[in-house]
Design an enzyme around this catalytic site. Structure first.
Site, mmCIF file in Angstrom:
data_model
loop_
_atom_site.group_PDB
_atom_site.id
_atom_site.type_symbol
_atom_site.label_atom_id
_atom_site.label_comp_id
_atom_site.label_asym_id
_atom_site.label_seq_id
_atom_site.Cartn_x
_atom_site.Cartn_y
_atom_site.Cartn_z
ATOM 1 N N LYS A 70 -0.217 -5.446 11.117
ATOM 2 C CA LYS A 70 -0.966 -6.680 11.380
ATOM 3 C C LYS A 70 -0.010 -7.851 11.618
ATOM 4 O O LYS A 70 1.144 -7.857 11.180
ATOM 5 C CB LYS A 70 -1.906 -6.987 10.213
ATOM 6 C CG LYS A 70 -3.074 -5.997 10.066
ATOM 7 C CD LYS A 70 -4.162 -6.254 11.088
ATOM 8 C CE LYS A 70 -5.253 -5.180 11.065
ATOM 9 N NZ LYS A 70 -6.103 -5.218 9.883
ATOM 10 N N ARG B 73 -5.621 2.849 6.113
ATOM 11 C CA ARG B 73 -5.769 3.038 7.565
ATOM 12 C C ARG B 73 -4.459 2.609 8.218
ATOM 13 O O ARG B 73 -4.073 1.439 8.154
ATOM 14 C CB ARG B 73 -6.942 2.214 8.067
ATOM 15 C CG ARG B 73 -7.283 2.380 9.536
ATOM 16 C CD ARG B 73 -8.512 1.548 9.894
ATOM 17 N NE ARG B 73 -8.882 1.703 11.291
ATOM 18 C CZ ARG B 73 -8.395 0.982 12.300
ATOM 19 N NH1 ARG B 73 -7.503 0.019 12.037
ATOM 20 N NH2 ARG B 73 -8.796 1.193 13.543
#
Length: 511
Positions: A451, A486
């Site tokens: 991210k 994830r």
């Protein structure tokens, strides 16, 4: 004559809420046959315990829930699902147990009649007491009342000695006493600390995972015990514009090759996404998403390596979710928790599959605007807002035992918010517990992989260069209680997760 009484005020000292317990209007009239008929002037809140150990147990639960709804019982909360060893008569199959909380206008004996009819219609016979049965439905609590008659006792007389009843009962009550009715249920306990103390005296949370009491989540015909190890969810982006690997796996051949690699490296779940949810991403129609997804899903389902693995579809379109599950996917992963498609919750409820409910404000185009980044306490507000979405999911017919929660790292959060969430996963669970213990016990998924906030902290503008930071974030998350991670890089994250699991196991063994 039935003995039917409202809880007296002798124990109102248990909680200040008890002081406001008012009288509920109940009258007993006799029918022409002399059988008492109960007439109620208002809804009553009830708790009903469920059990099954014959046939397809989860199918039996689903059918019983549907029949209860059709019979005038509006279900508002669900407990976790427990697989339990039989008691009293031990030479029989394992049970599934849970409990639901609901609202009904039925009187207590009418309610009993409805539940007995459901049991009979589902194939239950008189049989052996405590013996095998396709479904068992017991009234645990009925409003603020205790009931004593020849055929019905409320509260259920043996509830206090049964962990398989007390565990899901605590799930639907929560760790906070939010109503007079809940306060009255606590006052039925023989302990001054109410049901909380009764549960702790029985063994409390230490019983779960031992002594024949396991929390499980149904996936197809399997029951997943997520406490055994952290599960690895490998990301397969089928989009040209995803922030990390957009365009790399658009062909069926490339996608299949990547799935094979992730499974070889240790993935338990493959998450297929054909719609980008990066900030400012343009939104595809459901049909455009299906055109990308279905050819790959069909090919992946034919792979021998997929045997024993789970497939998740990352979508906020109900049409895509329905089509993918119909093809053979197992899980719906919705970044919007039903906010971007008004049909999503009803559709998922009808599919009877696990549902990942993620926290996000707005949509991918608006989630990072200044309004959606305003928090006073990000962990508390994420918990509160996530609970509101899950509550709506439950009211739509998705039981808590099918829900996986995701605090939404990177979605409507800035760098500081993401760090607070990674460090505050236990706090999020604690906040959820005040409203629903079942939800606080649910499997938690986190997705910090590659991210932007990791790149900002580590000065790594290229997403592919953020794997070391991703591993650190995953490590923090697993040690904080995450159950599913994830990730893009399965191999390296798996080693970190294995170490974390070993550390958590070691800590528990020394407790």
């Amino acid at each position: 004559m039935n003995i039917f009484r409202q809880l007296a005020s002798t124990r109102c000292g248990f909680n200040s809420r008890m002081k406001s317990c008012g009288a509920t209007c109940v009258s007993l009239l006799h029918s022409s046959t002399g059988i008492p008929v109960e007439v109620h002037s208002q809804d009553q809140e009830v708790v009903i315990a469920l059990g099954s150990n014959v046939g397809n147990r989860i199918h039996n639960f689903n059918e019983a829930l549907q029949l209860m709804k059709k019979s005038g019982i509006h279900i508002t909360r669900h407990g976790c699902l427990y697989e339990t060893e039989p008691v009293y008569l031990t030479d029989q199959a394992l049970f599934l147990n849970s409990a639901v909380r609901g609202i009904t206008k039925l009187g207590p004996h009418e309610l009993l009649g409805v539940l007995k009819k459901i049991e009979k219609d589902m194939g239950r016979t008189d049989g052996i007491r405590y013996g095998p049965r396709p479904i068992d439905l017991d009234i645990v609590f009925y409003g603020k009342f205790s009931v004593k008659s020849e055929i019905l006792t409320i509260p259920h007389e043996r509830v206090w000695e049964r962990p398989f009843v007390m565990a899901p009962l605590m799930d639907v009550i929560g760790s906070a006493i939010e109503s007079d009715t809940a306060a009255s249920w606590h006052s039925f306990s023989k302990h001054t600390g109410g049901l909380f103390e009764s549960w702790e005296k029985l063994g409390g949370e230490s019983l779960v995972g031992t002594n024949g009491l396991k929390r499980v989540l149904p996936i197809g015909n399997l029951l997943w015990d997520w406490s055994q190890k952290t599960s690895m969810m490998g990301i397969l982006n089928l989009t040209p514009d995803s922030f990390s690997d957009g365009g790399k796996f658009q062909s069926v051949e490339a996608a299949v090759s990547q799935v094979r690699l992730m499974i070889l490296e240790g993935a338990d779940i493959i998450d297929l996404g054909a719609q980008s949810t990066r900030p400012m991403a343009s939104q595809l129609s459901a049909q455009e998403e299906l055109d990308r997804l279905i050819p790959v899903l069909d090919a992946v389902l034919k792979m021998p390596e997929v045997e024993g693995k789970l497939l998740s579809v990352d979508t906020f379109h109900s049409e895509v979710a329905s089509e993918a599950i119909g093809k053979g996917a197992h899980i719906v992963n919705d970044v919007s928790s039903g906010q971007l498609d008004s049909n999503m919750l009803d559709v998922v409820a009808s599919l009877n599959v696990p549902y990942v409910a993620m926290h996000m404000r707005g949509n991918p185009s608006t989630m990072q605007n200044s309004e959606n980044l305003q928090y006073d306490n990000v962990c508390e507000q994420v918990a509160s807002e996530l609970y509101s979405r899950v509550k709506e999911a439950e009211l739509s017919g998705i039981p808590a035992w099918r829900i996986i929660i995701d605090p939404g790292i990177g979605f409507s959060k800035n760098t500081e918010h993401n760090l607070d969430i990674l460090m505050g996963l236990p706090h999020i669970r604690t906040e959820l517990a005040g409203k629903s213990l079942a939800l606080s016990h649910a499997p938690m998924l986190i997705g910090p992989s590659r991210k932007t906030f990791l790149g900002d902290i580590c000065a790594r503008p290229a997403a592919a260069d953020r794997d070391p930071a991703s591993i650190a974030a995953v490590t923090a998350g697993v040690l904080g209680g995450a159950n599913i991670v994830r990730v893009h890089n399965v191999k390296d994250n798996l080693d970190a997760v294995k170490l974390c699991d070993a550390m958590v196991k070691r800590k528990k063994s020394r407790a």
